[in-house]
Design an enzyme around this catalytic site. Sequence first.
Site, mmCIF file in Angstrom:
data_model
loop_
_atom_site.group_PDB
_atom_site.id
_atom_site.type_symbol
_atom_site.label_atom_id
_atom_site.label_comp_id
_atom_site.label_asym_id
_atom_site.label_seq_id
_atom_site.Cartn_x
_atom_site.Cartn_y
_atom_site.Cartn_z
ATOM 1 N N LYS A 129 -55.547 -65.074 55.014
ATOM 2 C CA LYS A 129 -54.545 -64.199 55.619
ATOM 3 C C LYS A 129 -53.250 -64.162 54.816
ATOM 4 O O LYS A 129 -53.032 -64.961 53.917
ATOM 5 C CB LYS A 129 -54.270 -64.640 57.077
ATOM 6 C CG LYS A 129 -55.404 -64.234 58.014
ATOM 7 C CD LYS A 129 -55.132 -64.549 59.470
ATOM 8 C CE LYS A 129 -56.351 -64.123 60.311
ATOM 9 N NZ LYS A 129 -56.170 -64.469 61.738
ATOM 10 N N ARG A 156 -62.218 -70.839 61.963
ATOM 11 C CA ARG A 156 -62.913 -69.598 61.599
ATOM 12 C C ARG A 156 -62.579 -69.245 60.147
ATOM 13 O O ARG A 156 -61.409 -69.011 59.836
ATOM 14 C CB ARG A 156 -62.443 -68.500 62.568
ATOM 15 C CG ARG A 156 -63.090 -67.160 62.405
ATOM 16 C CD ARG A 156 -62.469 -66.165 63.395
ATOM 17 N NE ARG A 156 -63.063 -64.847 63.275
ATOM 18 C CZ ARG A 156 -62.667 -63.942 62.388
ATOM 19 N NH1 ARG A 156 -61.679 -64.193 61.557
ATOM 20 N NH2 ARG A 156 -63.262 -62.768 62.343
HETATM 21 C C1 PT1 Z 1 -58.449 -64.945 64.523
HETATM 22 C C2 PT1 Z 1 -59.078 -63.738 64.076
HETATM 23 C C3 PT1 Z 1 -60.175 -63.253 64.850
HETATM 24 N N1 PT1 Z 1 -58.660 -63.050 62.979
HETATM 25 C C4 PT1 Z 1 -59.948 -65.065 66.322
HETATM 26 N N2 PT1 Z 1 -60.593 -63.945 65.955
HETATM 27 C C5 PT1 Z 1 -59.272 -61.893 62.646
HETATM 28 N N3 PT1 Z 1 -60.354 -65.734 67.433
HETATM 29 C C6 PT1 Z 1 -60.363 -61.426 63.404
HETATM 30 C C7 PT1 Z 1 -53.321 -61.215 57.748
HETATM 31 O O1 PT1 Z 1 -52.217 -61.646 58.144
HETATM 32 O O2 PT1 Z 1 -57.423 -65.472 63.877
HETATM 33 N N4 PT1 Z 1 -58.896 -65.565 65.624
HETATM 34 N N5 PT1 Z 1 -60.785 -62.106 64.480
HETATM 35 C C8 PT1 Z 1 -58.787 -61.122 61.436
HETATM 36 N N6 PT1 Z 1 -57.471 -60.586 61.629
HETATM 37 C C9 PT1 Z 1 -56.468 -60.658 60.674
HETATM 38 C C10 PT1 Z 1 -55.131 -60.796 61.073
HETATM 39 C C11 PT1 Z 1 -56.758 -60.647 59.310
HETATM 40 C C12 PT1 Z 1 -54.121 -60.985 60.131
HETATM 41 C C13 PT1 Z 1 -55.759 -60.804 58.365
HETATM 42 C C14 PT1 Z 1 -54.426 -60.977 58.762
HETATM 43 O O3 PT1 Z 1 -53.580 -61.053 56.534
#
Ligand code: PT1
Length: 271
Positions: free
Chosen positions: A213, A247
Amino acid sequence: MLGDKSPQVMGIINVTPDSFSDGGEHNTVSKAVQGALNMVNEGVHWLDVGGESTRPGASVVSEQQELDRVIPVIQALKQQTSTPISIDTSKAAVMKEAVSAGASMINDVCALQQDGALKAAKDCNVPVCLMHMQGKPQTMQLAPSYENVVDEVFAFLIDRAKACIDIGIANSNILFDPGFGFGKNSNHNYHLLRNLTIFSSKGNKVLVGMSRKRMIGEVTQRDNDNRVAGSVAAATLAMHCGAHIIRVHDVPQTMDALKVFNAFKYGVDNK
Ligand code: PT1
């Protein structure tokens, strides 16, 4: 036994077409299954299957499109592995179909706030991960703002857990996730990580996702494809801060970190 205490690694299976896809879903589905089976060979504890991207700026997909992506993947994986599958969705219909097809956890970044989701999760009778998000994926990174991010995120999760308990979901089946990168700047994210133990203070298991991220890219100054080492460092810190499920994209590297963490924490069993 160590197995009860050791953190678990959850592999991310994105069933979303890449830029080379012709628009059909077949290639997307078979690639996802192959990726998941590779993770199983590396010893992953969970597979988290998702058909809708929720990263900042991502667009929404229809219910039918999401079903067409995730259900064939879950069906194929059920035939080929006993590794438990989690469904990453916010839609009630997808929760129901995925659990019928064999998923044994619901992972909802909207914490069961969408229409019918609370009832669907209750009827599915599997553990649910409730995640905190400020805003919506399309706009959540424009101006994240908190008085006290830890207190506000925890209060939200407790409130959603209460809604779950009221409808008949047992607290022991409710996991909490502070939602790294979901309407949070890097300082918010690292402050949450530093204070992670609060999220298990009511007996809930804690799931975290920081893999690749922006909170990793911002401090390492690396683009998306070069965030593995930073992500593994964050995963290891999360283990140390009491996370139960991490995860991640990079399963072999995170499994190594987990082995080092367990040796550090519990010692090495020389037989
Ligand atoms: C998470 C999560 C998810 N993240 C759970 N499920 C994502 N329970 C999808 C960035 O800042 O943390 N917990 N499902 C993916 N979402 C993101 C959010 C991907 C922020 C990248 C960023 O780069």
